[in-house]
Scaffold this motif. Structure first.
Motif, PDB file in Angstrom:
ATOM      1  N   TYR A  31       2.646 -86.326 -54.970  1.00  0.00           N
ATOM      2  CA  TYR A  31       2.040 -84.917 -54.936  1.00  0.00           C
ATOM      3  C   TYR A  31       2.466 -83.738 -55.276  1.00  0.00           C
ATOM      4  CZ  TYR A  31      -2.272 -82.614 -53.055  1.00  0.00           C
ATOM      5  OH  TYR A  31      -2.434 -81.242 -52.392  1.00  0.00           O
ATOM      6  N   PRO A  33       2.542 -80.106 -57.608  1.00  0.00           N
ATOM      7  CA  PRO A  33       1.823 -79.802 -58.765  1.00  0.00           C
ATOM      8  C   PRO A  33       2.606 -80.202 -60.344  1.00  0.00           C
ATOM      9  CG  PRO A  33       2.927 -77.838 -57.561  1.00  0.00           C
ATOM     10  CD  PRO A  33       3.568 -79.179 -56.647  1.00  0.00           C
ATOM     11  N   TYR A  42      -0.298 -82.648 -59.572  1.00  0.00           N
ATOM     12  CA  TYR A  42      -1.921 -81.939 -59.863  1.00  0.00           C
ATOM     13  C   TYR A  42      -1.927 -80.519 -60.309  1.00  0.00           C
ATOM     14  CZ  TYR A  42      -0.103 -79.434 -55.462  1.00  0.00           C
ATOM     15  OH  TYR A  42       0.135 -79.152 -54.684  1.00  0.00           O
ATOM     16  N   ASP A  44      -4.619 -76.564 -60.588  1.00  0.00           N
ATOM     17  CA  ASP A  44      -6.517 -76.428 -60.755  1.00  0.00           C
ATOM     18  C   ASP A  44      -6.551 -74.847 -60.867  1.00  0.00           C
ATOM     19  OD1 ASP A  44      -5.777 -74.507 -57.735  1.00  0.00           O
ATOM     20  OD2 ASP A  44      -4.742 -77.188 -57.647  1.00  0.00           O
ATOM     21  N   VAL A  54     -10.289 -79.335 -61.127  1.00  0.00           N
ATOM     22  CA  VAL A  54      -8.908 -80.052 -60.330  1.00  0.00           C
ATOM     23  C   VAL A  54      -9.342 -81.033 -61.283  1.00  0.00           C
ATOM     24  CG1 VAL A  54      -7.672 -81.293 -58.398  1.00  0.00           C
ATOM     25  CG2 VAL A  54      -9.562 -79.622 -58.457  1.00  0.00           C
ATOM     26  N   VAL A  56      -5.533 -84.615 -61.766  1.00  0.00           N
ATOM     27  CA  VAL A  56      -4.477 -85.485 -61.529  1.00  0.00           C
ATOM     28  C   VAL A  56      -3.469 -86.130 -62.645  1.00  0.00           C
ATOM     29  CG1 VAL A  56      -3.694 -86.208 -60.119  1.00  0.00           C
ATOM     30  CG2 VAL A  56      -4.988 -84.928 -59.297  1.00  0.00           C
ATOM     31  N   GLN A  70      -5.180 -88.316 -54.335  1.00  0.00           N
ATOM     32  CA  GLN A  70      -4.911 -87.113 -54.799  1.00  0.00           C
ATOM     33  C   GLN A  70      -5.842 -85.954 -55.067  1.00  0.00           C
ATOM     34  OE1 GLN A  70      -0.465 -87.174 -56.974  1.00  0.00           O
ATOM     35  NE2 GLN A  70       0.432 -88.685 -55.501  1.00  0.00           N
ATOM     36  N   TYR A  73      -7.270 -84.912 -52.464  1.00  0.00           N
ATOM     37  CA  TYR A  73      -6.703 -84.398 -51.898  1.00  0.00           C
ATOM     38  C   TYR A  73      -6.599 -82.792 -51.541  1.00  0.00           C
ATOM     39  CZ  TYR A  73      -2.676 -84.138 -47.599  1.00  0.00           C
ATOM     40  OH  TYR A  73      -2.087 -83.482 -46.207  1.00  0.00           O
ATOM     41  N   ARG A  74      -5.873 -83.101 -52.924  1.00  0.00           N
ATOM     42  CA  ARG A  74      -6.045 -81.410 -53.619  1.00  0.00           C
ATOM     43  C   ARG A  74      -7.894 -80.669 -53.270  1.00  0.00           C
ATOM     44  NH1 ARG A  74      -3.253 -77.208 -52.753  1.00  0.00           N
ATOM     45  NH2 ARG A  74      -4.081 -76.077 -55.189  1.00  0.00           N
ATOM     46  N   GLU A  77      -7.809 -79.664 -49.160  1.00  0.00           N
ATOM     47  CA  GLU A  77      -6.474 -78.325 -49.518  1.00  0.00           C
ATOM     48  C   GLU A  77      -7.036 -77.433 -50.514  1.00  0.00           C
ATOM     49  OE1 GLU A  77      -2.311 -79.834 -49.663  1.00  0.00           O
ATOM     50  OE2 GLU A  77      -2.716 -79.946 -51.343  1.00  0.00           O
ATOM     51  N   LYS A 201       2.915 -87.892 -51.096  1.00  0.00           N
ATOM     52  CA  LYS A 201       4.285 -87.014 -50.742  1.00  0.00           C
ATOM     53  C   LYS A 201       5.901 -86.775 -50.994  1.00  0.00           C
ATOM     54  CE  LYS A 201       0.836 -84.719 -47.408  1.00  0.00           C
ATOM     55  NZ  LYS A 201       0.510 -84.227 -46.066  1.00  0.00           N
TER      56      LYS A 201
END
Length: 207
Positions: A31, A33, A42, A44, A54, A56, A70, A73-74, A77, A201
């Motif tokens: 996980y 960028p 990921y 965005d 977004v 991934v 993921q 989750y992104r 966030e 992660k």
């Protein structure tokens, strides 16, 4: 097989063996960028004050469930970073990319010296090894050269599929109670709590 021939054989298959080792050591996409060094992870894009897109992308070792976790989750966030309580998924899709790769056993034709992409053939009359379809050498009646029928050991090959997943979503942030009728609604804090241990992660200090 002469020493020089063995050296040439090893020189040809060594890059292949190193590539195989690199593939076997590949881990699922962490996980993190997308960067200039890695196309996986990921990214965005903000479309307006409340709407984000977004994406991934996973490598060939990344299962679909991990890519989708993921993605959510992104989005969670992003919601918390912008003072929102959650997000609504307006559009969502997962793209499955499948490619096929054929590998030849580099030792199956030994001692004929076969390796990936090339198989020498054996000429019983000249008792020599030749590239397919053409050869020169000493036969029973003396030196000969030409094109003719040759015999080669069978090739052993394995074809496998390589699958990669890319997940996309367009989400709208919200505060307070989630809107009704717009799409799947997610509480950002709940997503972080439930998926935090399932998004792969990277270890502290690593990316």
């Amino acid at each position: 097989m002469m020493a020089s021939a063995r050296i040439r054989h090893l020189a040809l298959i060594l890059p292949l063996l190193l590539a195989l080792g690199a593939c076997s050591s590949m881990k699922p996409t962490a996980y993190a960028p997308v960067t200039a060094k890695s196309e996986y992870g990921y990214k965005d894009q903000k479309l307006d004050d409340d709407t984000w897109r977004v994406t991934v992308s996973g490598n060939s070792r990344t299962e679909r469930d991990l890519v989708e976790n993921q993605l959510l989750y992104r989005a969670a966030e992003i919601a918390l970073a912008n003072g929102a309580d959650g997000f609504v998924v307006l559009e969502r899709d997962v793209e499955r990319d499948v490619k096929y790769q054929t590998r030849y056993d580099p030792y199956y034709a030994y001692p004929y010296g076969g390796f990936w992409g090339y198989r020498p053939v054996y000429d019983p009359f000249g008792a020599r090894l030749y590239p397919p379809g053409f050869g020169t050498g000493y036969g029973f009646g003396g030196y000969s050269a030409g094109i003719g029928m040759v015999f080669a050991p069978p090739a052993r090959a394995e074809t496998r599929s390589i699958t990669k997943y890319t997940a996309y979503a367009e989400v709208r942030l919200y505060q307070g109670s989630g809107p009704v009728g717009e799409g799947a609604t997610y509480d950002a804090r709940q997503v972080i709590a439930e998926l935090g241990g399932r998004v792969n992660k990277p270890a502290p200090g690593k990316s």
